[in-house]
Design an enzyme around this catalytic site. Structure first.
Site, mmCIF file in Angstrom:
data_model
loop_
_atom_site.group_PDB
_atom_site.id
_atom_site.type_symbol
_atom_site.label_atom_id
_atom_site.label_comp_id
_atom_site.label_asym_id
_atom_site.label_seq_id
_atom_site.Cartn_x
_atom_site.Cartn_y
_atom_site.Cartn_z
ATOM 1 N N ARG A 47 44.980 38.353 53.426
ATOM 2 C CA ARG A 47 43.868 39.252 53.736
ATOM 3 C C ARG A 47 42.533 38.505 53.704
ATOM 4 O O ARG A 47 41.676 38.697 54.574
ATOM 5 C CB ARG A 47 43.824 40.394 52.726
ATOM 6 C CG ARG A 47 42.752 41.431 53.026
ATOM 7 C CD ARG A 47 43.321 42.668 53.612
ATOM 8 N NE ARG A 47 44.279 43.262 52.712
ATOM 9 C CZ ARG A 47 45.177 44.182 53.095
ATOM 10 N NH1 ARG A 47 45.231 44.574 54.347
ATOM 11 N NH2 ARG A 47 46.022 44.687 52.225
ATOM 12 N N ASP B 182 37.626 44.017 43.003
ATOM 13 C CA ASP B 182 38.931 43.680 43.587
ATOM 14 C C ASP B 182 38.719 42.761 44.785
ATOM 15 O O ASP B 182 37.998 43.106 45.714
ATOM 16 C CB ASP B 182 39.620 44.987 44.007
ATOM 17 C CG ASP B 182 41.059 44.787 44.428
ATOM 18 O OD1 ASP B 182 41.348 43.766 45.079
ATOM 19 O OD2 ASP B 182 41.879 45.658 44.133
ATOM 20 N N VAL B 183 39.364 41.599 44.764
ATOM 21 C CA VAL B 183 39.224 40.640 45.854
ATOM 22 C C VAL B 183 39.739 41.228 47.163
ATOM 23 O O VAL B 183 39.129 41.073 48.227
ATOM 24 C CB VAL B 183 39.977 39.337 45.509
ATOM 25 C CG1 VAL B 183 39.946 38.378 46.679
ATOM 26 C CG2 VAL B 183 39.372 38.679 44.283
ATOM 27 N N ASP B 184 40.873 41.895 47.097
ATOM 28 C CA ASP B 184 41.480 42.495 48.284
ATOM 29 C C ASP B 184 40.542 43.538 48.901
ATOM 30 O O ASP B 184 40.301 43.556 50.111
ATOM 31 C CB ASP B 184 42.809 43.144 47.885
ATOM 32 C CG ASP B 184 43.853 43.044 48.982
ATOM 33 O OD1 ASP B 184 43.542 42.501 50.057
ATOM 34 O OD2 ASP B 184 44.985 43.500 48.765
ATOM 35 N N ASP B 185 40.016 44.419 48.057
ATOM 36 C CA ASP B 185 39.076 45.440 48.548
ATOM 37 C C ASP B 185 37.852 44.802 49.174
ATOM 38 O O ASP B 185 37.374 45.253 50.225
ATOM 39 C CB ASP B 185 38.623 46.326 47.384
ATOM 40 C CG ASP B 185 39.689 47.304 46.951
ATOM 41 O OD1 ASP B 185 39.496 48.505 47.149
ATOM 42 O OD2 ASP B 185 40.728 46.866 46.422
#
Length: 1314
Positions: free
Chosen positions: A468, A393-396
């Site tokens: 983010r 996951d890019v966000d994670d």
């Protein structure tokens, strides 16, 4: 539970207590191995489908857990009988039908009151006929809907190669992992028994149908309706589905067996060792189901592991038993640890344990679906769940990287972080943004497929994820403890620039950003602002976006002080930012405001108070992991069960993350405490007599051109009363500049010489090519060198014994210039100052029209390609003429690196410099291909000189001679002005008119006796007055003359001579404000007389009157330009000790900003040394150049071609002796490192001057006391380190750590004057 006794009853004291309780709660929820996890709440569909599955599979039973599931389902039903997608939303038809069916399977009779209410709700809302595709699909597996009512889903889809426009990898990760098992199930078309038996036409739910006799409901509109509505894509997919149905869904197609085998192999390949598929309920449940239908034994290893994964999603709490859609341990742990770092726990062993847990879960694996289209093959991401190695996951990943750096800044250049950054950069899409799991996954046309009624088949770039990532990149670029290499910095800056451009396009008119993965606009906006905050000081476009947003946040604050937002805002945009206050929304809003405002801001204080007042201790129980713990826990938190603030699929699936209402408030409180603690440290005020001098930013205005050009700039500078303004221009304008009270700096040159060189009427390009421009080169080079000297005084010559403003060394804090002053960007770069360009003519590349400076006739070119090329050609020849001189100047005078032609053509035009255009959109609208940094401000209202009063003789002439035409050619050079006047007089005689001629454009003729009788000659007269008394206006087409004519509402005959005059002449004619332009070189009596007659006709009256009315409604462009300059001034960082003063220095150890006076005092006191300080640029130009420099192959090829062309051209020119010694700047580059930095030396001398000036304003005792107070203040501030700087040994934020124990009292110390 420990007691929290708060002796500090202020808001800051209450915030410290609240933060401490929240931190204690967090630590109480931490798992033994260091991580955090809480249940992911969702609607009833997952639990209902869990019931369907256990009922369908013979080896499974609902006897044991059925009652608890039933209790939970009934507890989730609302008063109107429905089940909702989230607590604050109305009932959902599909969710209600699935929950109803699950309860019927569990044995709840349809006569039960709860079931009757549910039935009534379903029937009222259209019955089962209206459910979504997936609900219909599950109903078909029980024979409640015929399989013919389900769209065809051929398994052959998996065989399509990745290079085709349609294949499984153009689908989003979640759609792909869910769809492939569905392909297998669709092939088998199973029909399972219900309590009333097994049937392909089961009547088990007939009570929910409006028309149970017709269950074969079409899933799409009829083909003819689609055609009539021009829905071509829907038509094509629906037609294809009909064709597939005619062929039995290709079940007997030769490739079907191969496709089924590939589907099965794909599922086996994508199963984790733990048994999971993507860590998400639909693919886990669907894959087990599909493999069982494909012949796998329930006792097989793959099914056993899959069932274990499925059961790990089950939660049992006081409400009963339910099923999560997914689990979020990596996400929860990264966010919680990140928040605790902000709360000052960096270096704590418990936090170190959490970050080690995260490091161990980095996905350094050789597989992953992202590899098909990503820009990198370097693994390094993190997933959302425990087990999901195929879909990081890019966000994670961004949050994990930020957490690791905050906990230990020394790990910035570690393999762990750099692998993660490499993977993250490789996932950036072409549009500059990021999706969550895939790259360039934006084929939204897939939502036209019949089975895509949830609009969830793609994973496009979104603002919240991009924000983010931008925050992560900003944190990485800011590191000083373990700084990045130049190569990495360049890559991150280039990536950030693309992201900022993407966010600029995504910002909505309200100023907010849509939130894809959180509810909704508050989430998206907060994520974006957290990212933009790192770049707002150096990127004007980022700053402008942020400022637009803050007012929206203010407007959406609730009366109780908090913020909230209903999930209904995904459907109804008018509800954006509105809803009952929640802890998460309030924290997001506070985080945004606190990055740009003081903690004493009223909105911030009300929000902080809301968080404090709504915090609750754990009395009844809490989640420890996904297990419910009865009884009181430690600390306190905020309520989470009344609102879901996470988003799975907008309008379809919403998620409740309990920790969102906890960890985000921790971050908001930490930031508030940190800023309030810093604000509480005593601030020093310098004597007012010194402040008058020192608290005035220096604005350098570079101006070239005629009197009219200078007048425009004077109008703007009148708006800068709070600044010290220096106007560097030609000596001919000295009296006018000083007469308006501004500093004058002589750069030499003469507007008359410039005008004469270009008066051939063939445009500037022709002038350069023909050699007529060559005579200006030496003069302009001298002027350009003088502009730099104007930006930086020789500080050695200034004495602090004269405390008037003009005696203080002048160092430009902001540079303002017209576009023709080509040296402006170089001077601004060297001064590390922002640049504002003010233009009265279009000077930015566009396809709408060619460069006004290249026009030689009054006609626009229709070719957009040529129009753009004309700007590049002008830049090419400009660089050919002055590029070598610029580079010598940059090397020898500016101490800057050399540039090349490709910079002039490709890079400078991309820099986001504020460009204020002083004309009206009514006359020249803003081209669509101009960026947001370009502002069409409106015309500047020319202030007429007081001594320019109309004489009585002029007034008498105007009264007796009708009609009268005004004639003015500004300061243009006319070869034979008397001949021109007589020619015009003859033309006017033919039409029975007279003229008033303004001779400011030439004073070579004196004898009025020689003038025709119908001509009145005036030296100077305000155009605003004169044009009200005439019937027509003849002029050369200058921007000021065109504006004056348009404002007066008088028809205009334009006689252009050169430069932008042809542009404005064309515009006047195009808008119907006057006759066809007549260039001066084509002036003959036979041509002029008809034009004069046309000019005096009434055919232009209406258009001119309307234009004048429109212009009167415009704002004054000078006000807009002045505001933009002041905005750049206000963006300059202020001193942490003397907040009245700008900070031009910062300490490399603590990043604290210092004014020159404060820095000089600390150095003289031996608290620090000058080598401990660096200049803090008001604008980081080096970063700007790296950011805009494109690395695409196409641009590289163009750069190479341009450089070859330039090299060839300069070689030829050198042979003819045009350019002598043009490559001497290379020696300058070699010498560059050896020379002393003139700006640093100037700032150092200025700092000593400022301190001396302050000491002089104090008595002897106060002077000594001042230095002592500066030292005391400095030491206090060193103990309070700003959140964004994590460069002490532990990485901790001392301000946050100390905020849990106490702070400093607010005080302001005034330094006594003599």
């Amino acid at each position: 539970m420990p007691s929290y006794h708060n002796t500090d009853k202020t808001l800051l004291g209450d915030a410290r207590q609240s933060l401490q309780q929240a931190v204690d709660y967090s630590l109480g929820c931490q798992q033994p191995d260091g991580h955090w996890v809480a249940p992911v709440m969702a609607d009833a569909t997952f639990t209902a489908q869990y019931v369907f599955f256990k009922h369908q599979i013979p080896e499974l039973s609902l006897d044991e857990d059925g009652p608890e599931i039933q209790r939970w389902l009934l507890g989730e039903q609302t008063a109107d009988g429905s089940w909702t997608l989230a607590p604050d939303l109305p009932g959902n038809l599909s969710t209600t039908v699935e929950a109803y069916l699950a309860l019927r399977i569990l044995g709840v009779p349809k006569s039960d009151q709860a079931m009757l209410r549910a039935r009534d709700f379903v029937v009222r809302n259209g019955g089962v006929e209206g459910v979504r595709f997936f609900t219909r699909f599950f109903l078909a597996t029980f024979g409640l809907v015929p399989w013919t009512a389900i769209p065809q889903m051929p398994a052959e889809l998996i065989l399509l190669p990745t290079f085709m426009f349609l294949n499984i990898y153009v689908l989003s990760s979640w759609a792909r992992s869910t769809l492939i098992p569905i392909l297998l199930v669709r092939h088998h078309e199973p029909v399972y028994a219900l309590p009333n038996g097994q049937s392909a036409n089961n009547n088990f739910l007939d009570e929910l149908w409006c028309n149970p006799g017709e269950k074969n409901i079409p899933f799409a509109l009829p083909l003819w309706d689609l055609l009539r509505r021009y829905q071509w894509i829907e038509f094509a997919f629906t037609l294809l589905d009909h064709i597939l149905a005619l062929f039995g869904g290709l079940r007997r197609w030769p490739c079907r067996h191969m496709a089924l085998k590939r589907c099965t192999a794909w599922l086996l390949e994508h199963q984790e060792e733990s048994g999971d598929w993507a860590g998400f309920f639909p693919p886990i449940h669907g894959s087990i189901w599909a493999l069982l239908l494909d012949g796998f034994s329930f006792q097989s290893e793959v099914i056993r592991l899959g069932m274990e994964a499925l059961e790990r999603l089950v939660v049992i709490d006081p409400k009963g038993k339910w099923v999560q859609s997914t689990v979020s341990p990596c996400w929860d742990t990264a966010l919680m640890a990140n928040a605790l770092c902000d709360a000052g726990m960096s270096g704590d062993t418990r936090l170190a344990k959490a970050t080690q847990w995260l490091r161990d879960r980095q996905l350094m694996v050789s597989h992953g679906d992202w590899r098909n289209y990503a820009n990198t093959q370097q693994a390094g991401g993190w997933s959302f769940q425990y087990f999901n190695s195929f879909y990081p996951d890019v966000d994670d990943t961004a949050v994990v990287i930020m957490t690791l750096i905050k906990e230990d800044p020394n790990c910035t250049n570690s393999d762990c972080v750099m692998n993660g950054v490499e993977w993250m950069l490789g996932m950036q899409s072409r549009d500059g943004g990021w999706g969550a799991f895939d790259v360039n996954n934006n084929a939204r046309w897939l939502h036209k497929i019949p089975f895509s009624d949830m609009d969830s088949l793609v994973d496009p770039s979104t603002s919240d994820v991009t924000g983010r990532i931008l925050e992560c990149l900003g944190l990485l670029l800011s590191q000083r403890k373990s700084p990045l290499s130049p190569r990495w910095r360049h890559r991150l800056q280039a990536s950030s620039a693309k992201a900022i451009a993407f966010l600029a396009k995504e910002q909505e008119s309200s100023g907010a950003w849509w939130g894809r993965w959180g509810n909704n606009y508050h989430y998206g906006t907060a994520n974006v602002l957290r990212g933009l905050a790192w770049f707002a000081q150096t990127d004007p476009s980022a700053q402008m976006m942020c400022m637009r947003t803050l007012s929206w946040i203010d407007e959406t604050q609730n009366a109780d002080g908090g913020w909230g937002e209903t999930l209904a805002s995904y459907v109804d945009k008018s509800l954006a930012g509105l809803g009952r206050s929640t802890a998460a929304h309030t924290a997001w809003a506070l985080e945004s405001l606190l990055r740009f405002r003081l903690p004493s801001d009223q909105a911030i204080e009300r929000g902080v108070r809301w968080l404090i007042d709504n915090q609750q201790p754990n009395v009844d129980g809490y989640y420890y992991g996904t297990k419910w713990q009865a009884g009181a826990g430690q600390g306190a938190s905020w309520r989470f069960d009344h609102a879901y603030v996470g988003t799975g699929f907008p309008s379809v699936l919403y998620l409740g993350y309990p920790y969102y209402h906890h960890l985000f408030p921790i971050q908001a409180l930490s930031r508030y405490i940190d800023k309030a603690s810093r604000q509480g440290i005593e601030t020093l005020r310098i004597p007012s007599s010194s402040a008058v001098i020192l608290d005035r930013p220096n604005v350098l205005l570079m101006a070239m051109g005629s009197r009219g050009d200078i007048q425009v700039f004077l109008n703007v500078t009148k708006r800068l009363s709070s600044c010290r303004v220096r106007i560097a221009t030609h000596p001919a304008h000295q009296a006018k500049v000083e007469g308006h009270g501004f500093e004058f700096y002589d750069v030499g040159g003469s507007p008359e010489v410039f005008s004469a060189a270009l008066a051939n009427g063939h445009g500037i390009l022709r002038s350069i090519i023909d050699g007529r421009f060559r005579e200006l080169q030496h003069l302009l080079r001298s002027i350009y060198r003088s502009f730099w000297v104007a930006a930086l005084d020789d500080v050695q010559s200034h004495s602090p014994l004269k405390p008037e403003s003009s005696s203080r060394p002048f160092i430009a804090d902001v540079v303002v210039s017209g576009p023709s002053t080509s040296v402006h960007v170089h001077a601004a770069e060297r001064a590390q100052a922002p640049l504002v360009i003010i233009s009265t003519q279009p000077a930015i590349i566009t396809g709408d029209f060619q460069s006004p400076l290249t026009m030689s006739r009054a006609q626009f070119n229709p070719s957009r390609l040529w129009n753009r090329i004309s700007f590049h050609m002008l830049a090419f020849f400009d660089w050919l003429s002055f590029g070598p001189s610029f580079n010598r100047m940059r090397a020898n005078s500016y101490q800057l690196r050399s540039l090349d032609l490709a910079w002039a053509l490709f890079e400078f035009v991309k820099v986001s410099v504020p460009h204020v255009c002083l004309w009206s959109t009514s006359l020249a609208p803003k081209p669509e291909d101009w960026d947001n940094n370009v502002i069409i401000a409106g015309y500047s209202s020319m202030s007429d000189d007081a001594d320019d009063v109309a004489s009585k003789s002029l007034q008498a002439f105007l009264e007796t001679r009708q009609p009268v035409v005004a004639i003015s050619f500004g300061s243009a050079t006319i070869e034979d002005p008397m001949k021109l006047i007589k020619l015009m007089s003859a033309a006017l005689v033919k039409v029975g008119a007279s003229s008033v001629v303004c001779r400011s454009w030439d004073s070579s003729f004196e004898a009025e006796a020689d003038l025709p009788s119908n001509v009145f000659l005036v030296d100077s007269i305000p155009h605003g007055w004169l044009l009200q008394h005439v019937e027509g206006f003849v002029h050369h087409g200058g921007a000021g003359h065109t504006a004056a004519g348009a404002k007066a509402g008088v028809s205009q005959l334009v006689m252009p001579q050169f430069l932008d005059q042809f542009f404005w002449a064309t515009k006047v004619s195009e808008m119907g404000l006057g006759p066809t332009p007549l260039p001066l070189r084509e002036l003959f009596l036979d041509e002029l007389a008809p034009r004069m007659e046309d000019l005096l006709s009434s055919k232009y009256t209406k258009a001119c009157t309307n234009m004048a009315l429109q212009l009167r409604g415009d704002v004054d462009g000078a006000d807009v330009a002045g505001d933009e300059i002041l905005r750049q001034v206000e963006a300059i960082t202020t001193c942490c000790i003397f907040p009245e003063l700008s900070a031009h220095w910062y300490c490399t150890e603590s990043d604290l900003s210092l004014s020159g006076a404060a820095a000089a005092s600390l150095v003289s006191s031996k608290e620090i040394q000058w080598q401990d300080l660096e200049l803090r640029p008001a604008k980081d130009w080096e970063q700007q150049w790296r950011t805009v420099r494109s690395s695409s192959n196409l641009v590289r090829i163009w750069r190479a071609i341009v450089q070859l062309l330039y090299g060839f051209t300069t070689t030829i020119l050198a042979l003819f002796g045009w350019l002598k010694g043009t490559h001497g700047y290379l020696d300058g580059d070699r010498h560059l490192i050896k020379m002393e930095d003139p700006l640093r030396q100037a700032r150092l001398e200025q700092a000593q001057f400022d301190l001396h000036l302050i000491h002089q304003a104090c008595d002897s005792g106060s002077s000594t006391s001042l230095d002592a107070k500066i030292i005391e203040n400095w030491k206090a501030r060193k103990a309070v380190v700003i959140h964004e700087v994590f460069d002490d040994d532990s990485g901790a934020s001392e301000s946050s750590r100390s905020s849990l124990d106490g702070g400093h009292a607010d005080s302001v110390l005034d330094i006594e004057e003599k």
